[in-house]
Design a protein around this motif. Structure first.
Motif, PDB file in Angstrom:
ATOM      1  N   THR A  68     -34.059  42.383 -26.667  1.00  0.00           N
ATOM      2  CA  THR A  68     -34.196  41.248 -25.816  1.00  0.00           C
ATOM      3  C   THR A  68     -33.473  41.763 -23.848  1.00  0.00           C
ATOM      4  O   THR A  68     -33.011  42.630 -23.875  1.00  0.00           O
ATOM      5  N   ALA A  69     -35.154  41.144 -23.282  1.00  0.00           N
ATOM      6  CA  ALA A  69     -35.002  41.771 -21.438  1.00  0.00           C
ATOM      7  C   ALA A  69     -35.843  40.883 -20.877  1.00  0.00           C
ATOM      8  O   ALA A  69     -36.562  40.176 -21.970  1.00  0.00           O
ATOM      9  N   ASP A  70     -35.906  40.654 -19.920  1.00  0.00           N
ATOM     10  CA  ASP A  70     -36.437  39.784 -18.931  1.00  0.00           C
ATOM     11  C   ASP A  70     -38.239  41.022 -18.502  1.00  0.00           C
ATOM     12  O   ASP A  70     -38.178  41.437 -18.387  1.00  0.00           O
ATOM     13  N   GLY A  87     -40.563  49.372 -19.338  1.00  0.00           N
ATOM     14  CA  GLY A  87     -39.707  50.303 -18.041  1.00  0.00           C
ATOM     15  C   GLY A  87     -40.474  51.312 -18.083  1.00  0.00           C
ATOM     16  O   GLY A  87     -40.888  51.968 -17.053  1.00  0.00           O
ATOM     17  N   ASN A  88     -40.358  52.012 -18.678  1.00  0.00           N
ATOM     18  CA  ASN A  88     -40.362  53.798 -19.782  1.00  0.00           C
ATOM     19  C   ASN A  88     -42.246  53.814 -18.748  1.00  0.00           C
ATOM     20  O   ASN A  88     -41.814  54.937 -18.726  1.00  0.00           O
ATOM     21  N   ILE A 137     -43.598  52.193 -16.203  1.00  0.00           N
ATOM     22  CA  ILE A 137     -43.258  51.664 -14.984  1.00  0.00           C
ATOM     23  C   ILE A 137     -43.999  52.831 -13.868  1.00  0.00           C
ATOM     24  O   ILE A 137     -45.002  52.691 -12.571  1.00  0.00           O
ATOM     25  N   PRO A 189     -42.902  43.462 -10.468  1.00  0.00           N
ATOM     26  CA  PRO A 189     -42.591  44.454  -9.266  1.00  0.00           C
ATOM     27  C   PRO A 189     -44.422  45.201  -9.187  1.00  0.00           C
ATOM     28  O   PRO A 189     -44.485  45.966  -8.035  1.00  0.00           O
ATOM     29  N   TYR A 190     -44.767  45.419 -10.551  1.00  0.00           N
ATOM     30  CA  TYR A 190     -45.152  46.487 -10.705  1.00  0.00           C
ATOM     31  C   TYR A 190     -46.609  45.861 -11.780  1.00  0.00           C
ATOM     32  O   TYR A 190     -48.091  46.827 -11.153  1.00  0.00           O
ATOM     33  N   GLY A 205     -40.182  39.456 -15.904  1.00  0.00           N
ATOM     34  CA  GLY A 205     -38.824  39.842 -14.647  1.00  0.00           C
ATOM     35  C   GLY A 205     -39.732  41.765 -14.465  1.00  0.00           C
ATOM     36  O   GLY A 205     -39.530  42.194 -13.256  1.00  0.00           O
ATOM     37  N   THR A 206     -39.063  42.419 -15.477  1.00  0.00           N
ATOM     38  CA  THR A 206     -39.549  43.688 -15.339  1.00  0.00           C
ATOM     39  C   THR A 206     -41.552  43.962 -15.061  1.00  0.00           C
ATOM     40  O   THR A 206     -41.177  44.907 -14.067  1.00  0.00           O
ATOM     41  N   LEU A 261     -41.918  46.262 -25.815  1.00  0.00           N
ATOM     42  CA  LEU A 261     -40.989  44.626 -25.130  1.00  0.00           C
ATOM     43  C   LEU A 261     -40.915  45.656 -23.609  1.00  0.00           C
ATOM     44  O   LEU A 261     -41.219  45.925 -23.322  1.00  0.00           O
ATOM     45  N   GLY A 262     -39.054  44.914 -23.228  1.00  0.00           N
ATOM     46  CA  GLY A 262     -38.947  45.134 -21.837  1.00  0.00           C
ATOM     47  C   GLY A 262     -39.087  46.919 -21.713  1.00  0.00           C
ATOM     48  O   GLY A 262     -39.279  47.325 -20.950  1.00  0.00           O
ATOM     49  N   PRO A 263     -38.032  47.450 -22.561  1.00  0.00           N
ATOM     50  CA  PRO A 263     -37.801  48.803 -22.276  1.00  0.00           C
ATOM     51  C   PRO A 263     -39.052  49.330 -22.545  1.00  0.00           C
ATOM     52  O   PRO A 263     -39.108  50.616 -21.908  1.00  0.00           O
TER      53      PRO A 263
END
Lengths: 513, 513
Positions: free
Chosen positions: B112-114, B77-78, B80, B121-122, B117-118, B72-74
């Protein structure tokens, strides 16, 4: 003063006097300004996920924001998972993210990235300062945004030239509106449900799980016969000896559905209509039964104790509750299991402790064994992004230097942000970490079956195992400057934990399951 | 077969047969499918930044994408920061990011996250699969996007129900266009500049710094008297004994400007018009002098060796170069400094090694002392987001199991993704890591002065220090299952390094400076 100094002075004037950071070149003027401004504590973290998680823990205990200082898009990216947790915990936070000088962005240097795009999914407020002349006012707006109820993530992007050029001085933080009061019609609807004789559940979250809200809610429950539960995850509960003992809505979806199965009216105070953590084939997304009357009395942004006081009046629950003294469990002996660990923890958690709970499967049933411990604050993983525990304990210890922090930590989750132990050592923080070493992403063994992926083979099971090699937590902690002890029985855990609780400063116990 | 199996089978059919992962509940069907599909290697990483960095290292050596599987998003994120590095290195990569079931997203569950969107950018390509019926075709499109020149990041978001419902079988990867040929007018413009008698610099990047391109470029330089440089950061250089020895454009802006000061024509082949890594007051963003004639001969997406061959023909540099044998440095004795470490490394780096270079300040001048080592591949930090070294070495070792990987690693950067050592131990990867323990973010000491933040006080300097407590790398490595040795002199480094190079499997040397 330059822009950086006007930024740091504005943060301090706005009450944001702690900064968790891992800075880089674009943040050097901010770092240099720290020596010209007294009273701002800057805490170095060796990874940005530690910084954002520490700011979350700090905010939960200080009830005000810390700042973070992060290095461009990738530095912010490293902080995202714990920003996600902080956002779900409704922790106020002010992130300062360095950016290339305004005129340099166009050249797409190696570290150039879309910082606003990175920030937006995990922030309520995002702005890039245009210049040194506006950066202080932007910081003041960021603080106001962060402090807006119920607590928000504000991310201010600071171009390097906006920090090194001449700034405009200190800006004052705009007035922050009071929390809204709950709607009277909702209070009356809840009172009516509570008097209906039908089965009612009161679900508490956010500020309603602190001591005052819990006492009011328990009065109402006692007077009316309603059930009382806290949400599955809570940013900060005040619980233990002398406080109302309540359980949480269980994490496993089947158990959660069973708990609410007969409920006709569900009263929400600081909580949300509960949903399953994940979707599972043939299981519901919404936990409450179909047709259940869901009454939102006070949202997380509203004044929940005030709403509870009015609801207590409305049902005639005016008498302050006498909370009976409870007895701690005895210290067990033998193998370390979730049950024996829970008993040792319950027997020994000291008064006024701050408990950071990322115990995951091991910690799932710690509440019953700790109702008589403390009293204490109990902080949980709020957004499901594992790796908040060690950072959260770090930030809580910075916020409350006179209190013992006990970090109940699953091993798989601990590995995400293990770097936080070094900050605990450097800052000599009074944190006792218990690592529950079951050498497994144990939660996923259950989830495989829940999602219908039955009969997993060796390749699948290998992805859930932390064995081969086993992680040596004593070595790992010592490498990061934290003394550590390995225990393999409940009696030995009790012995080491007693001694660690008497001492000051960080210590880690590897609890071998 | 369900959607997950059709996804895994499509990845395998498209040549994506390695997956670096840290999975969660939403990815359990993918994990379970691994046992039903032979020939897909799944490598567990204890943090997602290790997974994305390993996929980068793998792609650089395999010249094809690996997949990652993220939660998921997180979880994304880790990953990125190392996605950022991979994007700047132009490494192909296929990220599979789990998402809640399509119908569950609306309930805003804790995780839940976007995600889109996350990712945006990458990533060059982002898509959320609508259902199990389309997920295989989406995966095929993701592989095609990743393999599009010069190499792209493709992120496919996989809702849980799109993995557990019945899938549509295996999809074939669409045809991937050949690399475009360089424009003939640009070749002629470059040839004219090279014959002008004016000062010319050829700046190489991307595939032009592999052996074939280097030999062609060196011929041209020798024939015409032009200068020859590689970009400051290179995803993969083929260098050392038997190969053309060139230096890189220096990282420090003043040195870089000085190197190009007199250049009238700057010829770019696989490289970009060089820009300063950061902006500094009163220093330029563009490195080339004003009025310099910049000629883009072949972009990173174009066929660079082919362009170099045509340019060589155009200037009459048709004779294959004889590359003289070079002599390795002698092994020095005494204190460990960047110079003595460089000499030991130069003396001992074996033939066919893969060198992963995140040496930062310590490694900045390693090129001169290693021109006679190897021959070898040399992989650098490409996007400036520190923490790629240990993961990159991990991925390179998975891609090339028969080669020795030598990971030259700064201590501050190593802490970002130290979890990668565990994966090296679990997979028994043949990686020798040298940690340059200077206990400092040393690069920032120079940067403080460069940005004009002079006379730093104790609070500022404390943010650049990794001392108090010193990190114990031997303990840290052993805690993660990697045997380790601490050395405090050049002669001892040589001794330990020799023995570690003879052995197989992971080892770490703490090089105390």
């Amino acid at each position: 003063m330059n822009g950086a100094e006007s930024l740091v002075r504005t943060l301090k004037a706005g009450g944001v006097d702690v900064c968790f950071t891992n800075p880089g070149t674009s943040e050097m003027h901010f770092v240099a300004a720290l020596d010209r401004v007294d009273g701002v504590r800057c805490v170095l973290c060796l990874f940005e996920g530690v910084a954002t998680g520490a700011a979350d823990g700090y905010a939960r205990m200080a009830d005000k924001p810390a700042s973070t200082l992060l290095h461009l898009g990738p530095g912010l990216g490293n902080g995202i998972a714990n920003l996600h947790n902080a956002k779900k915990a409704r922790s106020p936070m002010v992130n300062i993210v360095g950016e290339h000088a305004t005129y340099h962005v166009q050249y797409d240097a190696p570290l150039t990235a879309d910082i606003e795009g990175t920030a937006k999914p995990y922030s309520h407020w995002v702005k890039t300062s245009a210049s040194a002349a506006t950066i202080a006012a932007d910081a003041a707006d960021a603080i106001a945004a962060a402090r807006t109820a119920p607590g928000q993530i504000a991310t201010l992007i600071a171009p390097a030239d906006a920090t090194w050029e001449e700034g405009a001085g200190i800006a004052a933080v705009p007035a922050i509106p009071e929390r809204a009061k709950a709607d009277e019609a909702a209070i009356q609807a809840a009172a009516k449900a509570l008097k209906s004789g039908e089965k009612v559940m009161i679900l508490l979250g956010d500020k309603a799980v602190r001591a005052e809200g819990l006492e009011l809610a328990a009065r109402i429950a006692e007077k009316t016969g309603a059930g009382l539960l806290a949400e599955t995850s809570n940013a900060r509960m005040e619980r233990g000896q002398g406080r109302v003992a309540i359980e949480r809505l269980p994490y496993p979806v089947d158990q959660a559905v069973a708990v609410l199965a007969e409920v006709k009216h569900l009263i929400l105070i600081g909580s949300r209509n509960p949903v399953a953590f994940f979707a599972y084939p043939d299981k519901p997304s919404l936990i409450a039964p179909e047709g259940c009357n869901v009454i939102m009395v006070a949202t997380p942004a509203e004044d929940q104790p005030e709403a509870l006081a009015r609801l207590a009046d409305a049902v005639g629950a005016t008498q302050k509750l006498v909370i009976p003294s409870r007895e701690r469990p005895a210290i067990p002996t033998g193998a370390l299991t979730p049950e024996t660990i829970g008993a040792v923890v319950g027997a020994l958690l000291p008064e006024n402790a701050i408990v950071c709970d990322e115990g995951v499967t091991t910690g799932r049933r710690f509440f019953p064994s700790t109702h008589a411990s403390g009293p204490m604050d109990w902080l949980q993983l709020s957004g499901g992004a594992i790796g908040v525990g060690i950072p959260m304990a770090t930030g809580a210890a910075v916020a409350c230097p006179d209190r013992k922090v006990v970090s109940l930590q699953a091993d798989g989750s601990a590995m995400y942000t293990v770097q936080g132990l070094w900050t605990q050592a450097r800052e000599k923080l009074d944190v006792l970490t218990l690592i529950f070493s079951n050498r497994s992403y144990n939660i996923l063994r259950g989830e495989l079956a829940n999602v219908g992926a039955n009969n997993p083979g060796p390749k699948a099971l290998n992805m859930l195992s932390l064995a081969d090699p086993d992680i040596g937590w004593v070595n790992l902690a010592r490498g990061l400057g934290v003394d550590a002890t390995r225990v393999e029985s409940a009696e030995r855990l009790a012995e080491v934990m007693k001694s660690a609780l008497r001492a000051k400063g960080p210590h880690l116990i590897e609890v071998v399951m």
